[in-house]
Design an enzyme around this catalytic site. Structure first.
Site, mmCIF file in Angstrom:
data_model
loop_
_atom_site.group_PDB
_atom_site.id
_atom_site.type_symbol
_atom_site.label_atom_id
_atom_site.label_comp_id
_atom_site.label_asym_id
_atom_site.label_seq_id
_atom_site.Cartn_x
_atom_site.Cartn_y
_atom_site.Cartn_z
ATOM 1 N N THR A 20 0.837 -1.218 0.000
ATOM 2 C CA THR A 20 0.000 0.000 0.000
ATOM 3 C C THR A 20 0.864 1.257 0.000
ATOM 4 O OG1 THR A 20 -0.247 0.129 2.408
ATOM 5 C CG2 THR A 20 -1.916 -1.143 1.221
ATOM 6 N N ASN A 21 1.989 1.204 0.680
ATOM 7 C CA ASN A 21 2.880 2.378 0.665
ATOM 8 C C ASN A 21 3.517 2.562 -0.711
ATOM 9 O OD1 ASN A 21 2.898 3.682 3.387
ATOM 10 N ND2 ASN A 21 3.304 1.572 4.012
ATOM 11 N N MET A 94 11.092 -6.583 4.641
ATOM 12 C CA MET A 94 11.314 -7.263 5.916
ATOM 13 C C MET A 94 12.755 -7.753 6.137
ATOM 14 S SD MET A 94 8.530 -6.769 7.377
ATOM 15 C CE MET A 94 8.543 -7.815 8.826
ATOM 16 N N LYS A 95 13.683 -7.318 5.310
ATOM 17 C CA LYS A 95 15.087 -7.690 5.527
ATOM 18 C C LYS A 95 15.858 -6.496 6.069
ATOM 19 C CE LYS A 95 14.654 -11.785 3.780
ATOM 20 N NZ LYS A 95 14.565 -12.921 4.693
ATOM 21 N N ILE A 96 16.832 -6.781 6.904
ATOM 22 C CA ILE A 96 17.665 -5.694 7.437
ATOM 23 C C ILE A 96 18.866 -5.513 6.513
ATOM 24 C CG2 ILE A 96 19.112 -4.974 9.390
ATOM 25 C CD1 ILE A 96 17.083 -6.516 11.194
ATOM 26 N N LEU A 97 19.066 -4.286 6.057
ATOM 27 C CA LEU A 97 20.179 -4.018 5.138
ATOM 28 C C LEU A 97 21.496 -3.959 5.906
ATOM 29 C CD1 LEU A 97 18.474 -1.181 3.038
ATOM 30 C CD2 LEU A 97 18.772 -3.571 2.356
ATOM 31 N N HIS A 113 8.001 3.270 9.571
ATOM 32 C CA HIS A 113 7.900 2.345 10.698
ATOM 33 C C HIS A 113 6.601 2.615 11.452
ATOM 34 C CE1 HIS A 113 9.404 -0.399 13.703
ATOM 35 N NE2 HIS A 113 8.979 0.446 14.627
HETATM 36 C C1 GRF Z 1 3.682 -0.999 7.088
HETATM 37 O O1 GRF Z 1 2.908 -1.071 8.252
HETATM 38 C C2 GRF Z 1 5.040 -0.461 7.407
HETATM 39 O O2 GRF Z 1 5.048 0.478 8.413
HETATM 40 C C3 GRF Z 1 5.771 -1.697 7.849
HETATM 41 O O3 GRF Z 1 5.290 -2.713 6.989
HETATM 42 C C4 GRF Z 1 3.982 -2.381 6.534
HETATM 43 C C5 GRF Z 1 3.990 -2.396 5.044
HETATM 44 O O4 GRF Z 1 2.716 -2.205 4.493
HETATM 45 N N1 GRF Z 1 7.190 -1.504 7.841
HETATM 46 P P1 GRF Z 1 2.515 -2.131 2.922
HETATM 47 O O5 GRF Z 1 3.163 -3.354 2.301
HETATM 48 O O6 GRF Z 1 3.126 -0.866 2.428
HETATM 49 O O7 GRF Z 1 1.018 -2.151 2.714
#
Ligand code: GRF
Length: 193
Positions: A20-21, A94-97, A113
């Site tokens: 979504t972001n 979900m990976k740490i760089l 975040h």
């Molecule tokens: C969001 O809540 C963001 O803050 C977190 O992971 C989620 C990602 O959401 N780091 P989307 O994939 O952008 O919908």
């Protein structure tokens, strides 16, 4: 120094899921005032839903398996360099760089975040805020440095925690705010260029 190619700055969005972001950043990138071009999307997950959006919108996408972090990061860096990418927006990646990766794009990586940093770095932020009976939670867009969720804050917005909230309901209200503040944060840092 930021190179303006075709007047817009080539950017990458990194995802692992829903996206979504990614959508909200992409939508912003199409506005006249925006200085960014979302040229590529990188995912560590082949099944990330955000990849469907990327394909539909003709954004170049790359899936990189993370069996070996060093190899994965090397592949990503060469892909980014080949595409003249200047900024990276982490959006649910979900990976740490690694430190090495971050130094390759010093002060050019942003993250969103779902908490009011410096509170609740890492995972399960909504559970923690509810468990601690906080009155507010929220979300933060920040620069990425070598320490997890600790870089300079660009924008932060509060969201009230309701008595009836569970982690899911709180998360979905915060997500709507995330989708608004990520483009705002990008606009804020790039309006100075
Ligand atoms: C969001 O809540 C963001 O803050 C977190 O992971 C989620 C990602 O959401 N780091 P989307 O994939 O952008 O919908």
């Amino acid at each position: 120094m930021v190179k303006l190619i075709g007047k817009k700055i080539n950017c990458a969005v990194f995802i692992s899921g829903r996206g979504t972001n990614l959508k909200s950043i992409f939508k912003y990138s199409k506005q006249k005032k925006s200085k960014i071009n979302i040229k590529v999307v990188v995912s560590d997950k082949m099944k990330a839903k955000g990849l469907i959006f990327a394909r539909k919108n003709k954004i170049i996408s790359k899936v990189v398996k993370y069996n070996n972090k060093e190899i994965a990061e090397r592949k990503i860096i060469s892909f980014l360099k080949k595409n003249n990418i200047e900024f990276i927006f982490l959006a649910g990646f979900m990976k740490i760089l690694s430190k090495k990766f971050i130094l390759n794009f010093k002060n050019k990586i942003l993250n969103i975040h779902p908490s009011l940093l410096p509170k609740y770095k890492g995972l399960n932020t909504h559970e923690k805020a509810i468990k601690n009976k906080d009155k507010f939670s929220g979300c933060t867009v920040h620069f990425v440095n070598e320490r997890l969720d600790s870089g300079k804050i660009i924008i932060q917005q509060k969201v009230k925690i309701l008595k009836s909230d569970n982690p899911e309901s709180l998360s979905s209200r915060i997500l709507k705010v995330e989708n608004k503040i990520y483009p705002k944060a990008i606009n804020k840092i790039l309006s100075k260029i």
